[in-house]
Structures are given as C-alpha cells and as structure tokens.
Design a protein around this motif. Structure first.
Motif, PDB file in Angstrom:
ATOM      1  N   SER A 189      -8.885  -5.236   7.045  1.00 34.52           N
ATOM      2  CA  SER A 189      -8.368  -6.519   6.584  1.00 34.52           C
ATOM      3  C   SER A 189      -8.040  -6.496   5.100  1.00 34.52           C
ATOM      4  CB  SER A 189      -9.383  -7.629   6.879  1.00 34.52           C
ATOM      5  OG  SER A 189     -10.686  -7.242   6.472  1.00 34.52           O
ATOM      6  N   VAL A 190      -8.712  -5.618   4.342  1.00 37.38           N
ATOM      7  CA  VAL A 190      -8.438  -5.471   2.912  1.00 37.38           C
ATOM      8  C   VAL A 190      -8.456  -3.986   2.566  1.00 37.38           C
ATOM      9  CG1 VAL A 190      -9.165  -6.002   0.554  1.00 37.38           C
ATOM     10  CG2 VAL A 190      -9.526  -7.679   2.373  1.00 37.38           C
ATOM     11  N   ILE A 191      -7.419  -3.535   1.859  1.00 37.96           N
ATOM     12  CA  ILE A 191      -7.361  -2.147   1.395  1.00 37.96           C
ATOM     13  C   ILE A 191      -7.180  -2.158  -0.115  1.00 37.96           C
ATOM     14  CG2 ILE A 191      -5.972  -0.045   1.385  1.00 37.96           C
ATOM     15  CD1 ILE A 191      -5.572  -0.404   4.351  1.00 37.96           C
ATOM     16  N   PHE A 192      -8.039  -1.410  -0.796  1.00 32.54           N
ATOM     17  CA  PHE A 192      -8.003  -1.320  -2.253  1.00 32.54           C
ATOM     18  C   PHE A 192      -7.572   0.076  -2.665  1.00 32.54           C
ATOM     19  CE2 PHE A 192     -10.164  -0.057  -6.210  1.00 32.54           C
ATOM     20  CZ  PHE A 192      -9.629  -0.990  -7.084  1.00 32.54           C
ATOM     21  N   ALA A 193      -6.720   0.167  -3.687  1.00 32.44           N
ATOM     22  CA  ALA A 193      -6.243   1.460  -4.161  1.00 32.44           C
ATOM     23  C   ALA A 193      -6.208   1.484  -5.679  1.00 32.44           C
ATOM     24  CB  ALA A 193      -4.850   1.747  -3.604  1.00 32.44           C
ATOM     25  N   TYR A 194      -6.809   2.513  -6.260  1.00 29.89           N
ATOM     26  CA  TYR A 194      -6.653   2.790  -7.686  1.00 29.89           C
ATOM     27  C   TYR A 194      -6.181   4.232  -7.760  1.00 29.89           C
ATOM     28  CZ  TYR A 194      -7.774   3.115 -12.692  1.00 29.89           C
ATOM     29  OH  TYR A 194      -7.701   3.282 -14.061  1.00 29.89           O
ATOM     30  N   LEU A 195      -4.862   4.417  -7.674  1.00 30.77           N
ATOM     31  CA  LEU A 195      -4.288   5.739  -7.513  1.00 30.77           C
ATOM     32  C   LEU A 195      -3.542   6.161  -8.778  1.00 30.77           C
ATOM     33  CD1 LEU A 195      -3.071   5.304  -3.808  1.00 30.77           C
ATOM     34  CD2 LEU A 195      -5.197   6.319  -4.640  1.00 30.77           C
ATOM     35  N   SER A 196      -2.233   6.306  -8.692  1.00 34.68           N
ATOM     36  CA  SER A 196      -1.393   6.660  -9.840  1.00 34.68           C
ATOM     37  C   SER A 196       0.033   6.236  -9.517  1.00 34.68           C
ATOM     38  CB  SER A 196      -1.450   8.164 -10.117  1.00 34.68           C
ATOM     39  OG  SER A 196      -0.641   8.876  -9.190  1.00 34.68           O
ATOM     40  N   PRO A 197       0.886   6.112 -10.518  1.00 32.95           N
ATOM     41  CA  PRO A 197       2.278   5.721 -10.238  1.00 32.95           C
ATOM     42  C   PRO A 197       2.967   6.638  -9.240  1.00 32.95           C
ATOM     43  CG  PRO A 197       1.819   5.589 -12.588  1.00 32.95           C
ATOM     44  CD  PRO A 197       0.620   6.245 -11.960  1.00 32.95           C
ATOM     45  N   ALA A 198       2.591   7.922  -9.254  1.00 30.30           N
ATOM     46  CA  ALA A 198       3.244   8.883  -8.372  1.00 30.30           C
ATOM     47  C   ALA A 198       2.970   8.624  -6.905  1.00 30.30           C
ATOM     48  CB  ALA A 198       2.791  10.300  -8.726  1.00 30.30           C
ATOM     49  N   ALA A 199       1.872   7.921  -6.589  1.00 32.63           N
ATOM     50  CA  ALA A 199       1.462   7.740  -5.192  1.00 32.63           C
ATOM     51  C   ALA A 199       1.843   6.386  -4.613  1.00 32.63           C
ATOM     52  CB  ALA A 199      -0.050   7.933  -5.083  1.00 32.63           C
ATOM     53  N   MET A 200       2.340   5.462  -5.435  1.00 35.77           N
ATOM     54  CA  MET A 200       2.467   4.082  -4.977  1.00 35.77           C
ATOM     55  C   MET A 200       3.588   3.875  -3.948  1.00 35.77           C
ATOM     56  SD  MET A 200      -0.095   2.872  -6.334  1.00 35.77           S
ATOM     57  CE  MET A 200       0.099   1.221  -5.684  1.00 35.77           C
ATOM     58  N   SER A 201       4.705   4.552  -4.096  1.00 36.60           N
ATOM     59  CA  SER A 201       5.805   4.378  -3.130  1.00 36.60           C
ATOM     60  C   SER A 201       5.383   4.844  -1.739  1.00 36.60           C
ATOM     61  CB  SER A 201       7.043   5.153  -3.591  1.00 36.60           C
ATOM     62  OG  SER A 201       7.582   4.576  -4.765  1.00 36.60           O
ATOM     63  N   ALA A 202       4.704   6.003  -1.674  1.00 38.56           N
ATOM     64  CA  ALA A 202       4.243   6.519  -0.381  1.00 38.56           C
ATOM     65  C   ALA A 202       3.187   5.605   0.219  1.00 38.56           C
ATOM     66  CB  ALA A 202       3.699   7.934  -0.547  1.00 38.56           C
ATOM     67  N   LEU A 203       2.311   5.038  -0.625  1.00 36.62           N
ATOM     68  CA  LEU A 203       1.295   4.114  -0.130  1.00 36.62           C
ATOM     69  C   LEU A 203       1.953   2.874   0.475  1.00 36.62           C
ATOM     70  CD1 LEU A 203      -1.537   2.926   0.201  1.00 36.62           C
ATOM     71  CD2 LEU A 203      -1.424   2.184  -2.198  1.00 36.62           C
ATOM     72  N   TRP A 204       2.961   2.345  -0.197  1.00 36.15           N
ATOM     73  CA  TRP A 204       3.642   1.145   0.293  1.00 36.15           C
ATOM     74  C   TRP A 204       4.310   1.409   1.651  1.00 36.15           C
ATOM     75  CZ3 TRP A 204       3.440  -3.789  -0.173  1.00 36.15           C
ATOM     76  CH2 TRP A 204       4.505  -4.606   0.233  1.00 36.15           C
ATOM     77  N   GLU A 205       4.950   2.549   1.787  1.00 38.05           N
ATOM     78  CA  GLU A 205       5.585   2.894   3.062  1.00 38.05           C
ATOM     79  C   GLU A 205       4.548   2.970   4.177  1.00 38.05           C
ATOM     80  OE1 GLU A 205       7.817   6.466   2.655  1.00 38.05           O
ATOM     81  OE2 GLU A 205       9.136   5.665   1.083  1.00 38.05           O
ATOM     82  N   LYS A 206       3.424   3.601   3.898  1.00 36.06           N
ATOM     83  CA  LYS A 206       2.365   3.735   4.908  1.00 36.06           C
ATOM     84  C   LYS A 206       1.772   2.371   5.240  1.00 36.06           C
ATOM     85  CE  LYS A 206      -1.975   6.240   5.773  1.00 36.06           C
ATOM     86  NZ  LYS A 206      -1.556   6.819   7.072  1.00 36.06           N
ATOM     87  N   ALA A 207       1.545   1.544   4.211  1.00 32.90           N
ATOM     88  CA  ALA A 207       0.972   0.212   4.441  1.00 32.90           C
ATOM     89  C   ALA A 207       1.901  -0.647   5.293  1.00 32.90           C
ATOM     90  CB  ALA A 207       0.688  -0.469   3.100  1.00 32.90           C
ATOM     91  N   CYS A 208       3.203  -0.585   5.027  1.00 30.01           N
ATOM     92  CA  CYS A 208       4.170  -1.386   5.797  1.00 30.01           C
ATOM     93  C   CYS A 208       4.217  -0.954   7.258  1.00 30.01           C
ATOM     94  CB  CYS A 208       5.558  -1.275   5.178  1.00 30.01           C
ATOM     95  SG  CYS A 208       5.720  -2.132   3.592  1.00 30.01           S
ATOM     96  N   LEU A 209       3.983   0.323   7.497  1.00 20.15           N
ATOM     97  CA  LEU A 209       4.020   0.832   8.864  1.00 20.15           C
ATOM     98  C   LEU A 209       2.743   0.535   9.636  1.00 20.15           C
ATOM     99  CD1 LEU A 209       5.683   4.351   8.358  1.00 20.15           C
ATOM    100  CD2 LEU A 209       6.671   2.388   9.542  1.00 20.15           C
ATOM    101  N   GLU A 210       1.590   0.532   8.949  1.00 18.89           N
ATOM    102  CA  GLU A 210       0.312   0.534   9.650  1.00 18.89           C
ATOM    103  C   GLU A 210      -0.531  -0.724   9.468  1.00 18.89           C
ATOM    104  OE1 GLU A 210      -0.178   5.407   9.287  1.00 18.89           O
ATOM    105  OE2 GLU A 210      -1.721   4.092   8.466  1.00 18.89           O
ATOM    106  N   MET A 211      -0.434  -1.394   8.345  1.00 19.88           N
ATOM    107  CA  MET A 211      -1.291  -2.552   8.120  1.00 19.88           C
ATOM    108  C   MET A 211      -0.807  -3.753   8.941  1.00 19.88           C
ATOM    109  SD  MET A 211      -2.251  -2.342   4.047  1.00 19.88           S
ATOM    110  CE  MET A 211      -3.399  -3.733   4.168  1.00 19.88           C
ATOM    111  N   VAL A 212      -1.759  -4.519   9.426  1.00 17.00           N
ATOM    112  CA  VAL A 212      -1.460  -5.687  10.260  1.00 17.00           C
ATOM    113  C   VAL A 212      -0.969  -6.826   9.371  1.00 17.00           C
ATOM    114  CG1 VAL A 212      -2.482  -7.390  11.818  1.00 17.00           C
ATOM    115  CG2 VAL A 212      -3.182  -4.981  11.946  1.00 17.00           C
ATOM    116  N   PRO A 213       0.076  -7.571   9.789  1.00 19.18           N
ATOM    117  CA  PRO A 213       0.528  -8.723   8.995  1.00 19.18           C
ATOM    118  C   PRO A 213      -0.622  -9.694   8.715  1.00 19.18           C
ATOM    119  CG  PRO A 213       2.120  -8.223  10.704  1.00 19.18           C
ATOM    120  CD  PRO A 213       0.930  -7.330  10.966  1.00 19.18           C
ATOM    121  N   GLY A 214      -0.690 -10.146   7.468  1.00 20.03           N
ATOM    122  CA  GLY A 214      -1.755 -11.054   7.060  1.00 20.03           C
ATOM    123  C   GLY A 214      -2.897 -10.378   6.344  1.00 20.03           C
ATOM    124  N   THR A 215      -3.007  -9.042   6.466  1.00 20.33           N
ATOM    125  CA  THR A 215      -4.052  -8.320   5.749  1.00 20.33           C
ATOM    126  C   THR A 215      -3.635  -8.107   4.298  1.00 20.33           C
ATOM    127  OG1 THR A 215      -3.125  -6.211   6.503  1.00 20.33           O
ATOM    128  CG2 THR A 215      -4.914  -7.179   7.814  1.00 20.33           C
TER     129      THR A 215
END
Length: 268
Positions: free
Chosen positions: A196-222
């Motif tokens: 229901s909640v995902i926290f990330a403290y990564l780096s600028p280099a990883a954020m685009s890939a994280l967003w793509e993965k989150a859009c594909l896998e995270m449930v709407p509303g989380t």
C-alpha cells in the motif's frame, strides 16, 4: 550526452581510468626516450589524473564522475606509500565491495535517511489494519524498524541489494525483536503489487525505471514516496518538508492519479 554513456557511466568511468593509466605510462616512456625527461612515479600519477579529467570532460559525464576519476588514481598511489600490510587493503576492499559493490549495477549508493524523514513517512502511511510498507534499498534498516515500532498494525518490508547492509539490518531487527522482513536482492526483480506504501531513497539515475515499474505493478490508490529525488516529467517541487533547513523533502504520488499529491489531497 550519448545514450550509451548516460546508461552506463560507471563502466565508461572504469574504461577512462584504464585508458588514462595506459596513456600516462606511454607518455612517461616516450618522454624518457625522445625528450630525455624521466618522470617520477608521482609525476606519472598526476599525468594520469590529468588524462582522466580530460576524457571525463570530453565525454560530458556528470561532475561527480570528474571528482571520482581525478581522486581515485592519486588515492591509490598515496595509499600504497603508507606501507600497511596487504591484509588491511584486502579487508578495506572487501568491506567497500559488500557495501557499495552494487553501485555498478544499480547506480544507487548507500546513504542512510535522516530520522526526521522516518517520522514524516510514518505520518503518510494510511491508518487502519492491512497496510503493507516496502522500503526499496533499505540499507541498515532504519526507516523499517522505526515504522514497525511505531505502527505495529502495518507489515513492514525492506529490500537491499548490498550484502553487508542487508545482514546488519537483519541482525538489528532480530536482536531488538522488531517484526521487520528484510529481503536481499534487486527490487527490479521483485513485485510491487502487494504494497500500500512504497518508499524509495535512491538516486536520479534510478527514478525513471522506478516510475515505469510502479506504473506497471502498483495498485491504483497506493502511495509511492520518494525522498529527495523526483521523477523526470512527473514533479518539480517536493510536496512534504522535513522542516529542517537544507534537508530535502518528500515527493508523494497516489498511483493512478497522474499528479503529485499535496497534503490536502493525501487526506482525501
């Protein structure tokens, strides 16, 4: 910047260091044979530093690679002058690899978040049973153990790729009897759909890939929460502040909303 360089600056940097070392050796040899100039080992190292900086600038790598490529050859040279036993360097290298070795794959360094961030994230986790929290790149486990202690109604998970921080977090949780689950691995190979909640403290280099993965896998509303780093094209200004001068804020997205959340929207 060339797309290949932008995607793999760590390997380009390694190649720069090797090439600069080779060029410095060739330059020293040719100078001795053609010009009669015999460079000392120390001078050869500084030529290597110069070559490395020049190649880094020509390839337009980010500024931190300029610093790394300039400092590394000199640091190795002067460290050898310390005449410490080889075992000292072996142990130091092993510890660094166990903590930072994954950087070559993830481009995400280990850097712990501040306790003020832990308290702020705690406030953002929705109330009620059934909440599941995941920290991507959980390091030594600080935020996970804080949340598990303060929110016993929430199931808390962390995933960390670096072996040594993962072992430390696992031991800390067991010794303090804190009900966190720490996983060792790459979050890119791990599904995000159950949280229901995902926290990330990564780096600028990883954020685009994280967003793509989150859009594909995270449930709407989380909720997806990022500390310090925004997602290109998705946000500009952090929504939540820790209240401390000079400390970055949090970005918060409710998945499926297509916009960054303001505090009043989070409560809705």
């Amino acid at each position: 910047m060339n797309k290949t360089i932008a995607a793999s600056p760590q390997w380009i940097s390694l190649l720069i260091l090797l090439c600069s070392w080779l060029l410095s050796r060739i330059f020293a040899t040719e100078s001795a044979s053609w010009l009669g100039i015999d460079f000392s080992p120390e001078m050869s190292v500084w030529w290597q530093v110069g070559f490395a900086m020049g190649m880094t600038l020509c390839l337009s790598l980010p500024y931190w690679w300029l610093i790394i490529n300039a400092v590394f050859p000199a640091a190795v040279f002067y460290a050898m002058d310390l005449n410490w036993p080889p075992i000292v360097f072996m142990v130091a290298l092993l510890v660094l690899v166990l903590i930072y070795g994954a950087i070559f794959l993830t481009r995400v360094p280990y850097y712990p978040s501040h306790p003020k961030v832990h308290a702020l994230v705690e406030k953002l986790v929705p109330e009620g049973p059934g909440q599941q929290f995941l920290d991507l790149g959980s390091g030594m486990g600080g935020i996970c153990m804080h949340l598990a202690t303060q929110r016993p109604d929430c199931k808390v998970f962390g995933i960390e790729m670096a072996p040594l921080p993962w072992v430390v977090s696992w031991l800390r949780a067991r010794c303090r009897n804190i009900p966190c689950v720490f996983l060792c691995g790459d979050y890119q190979n791990y599904s995000l759909k159950n949280y229901s909640v995902i926290f990330a403290y990564l780096s600028p280099a990883a954020m685009s890939a994280l967003w793509e993965k989150a859009c594909l896998e995270m449930v709407p509303g989380t909720l997806l929460i990022s500390y310090e780093f925004g997602i290109p094209g998705q946000s500009i200004i952090p929504t939540y502040s820790t209240g401390e001068t000079g400390m970055p804020g949090l970005y918060v997205w409710r998945m499926g909303s297509n916009f960054i959340l303001a505090p009043e929207q989070l409560q809705g």
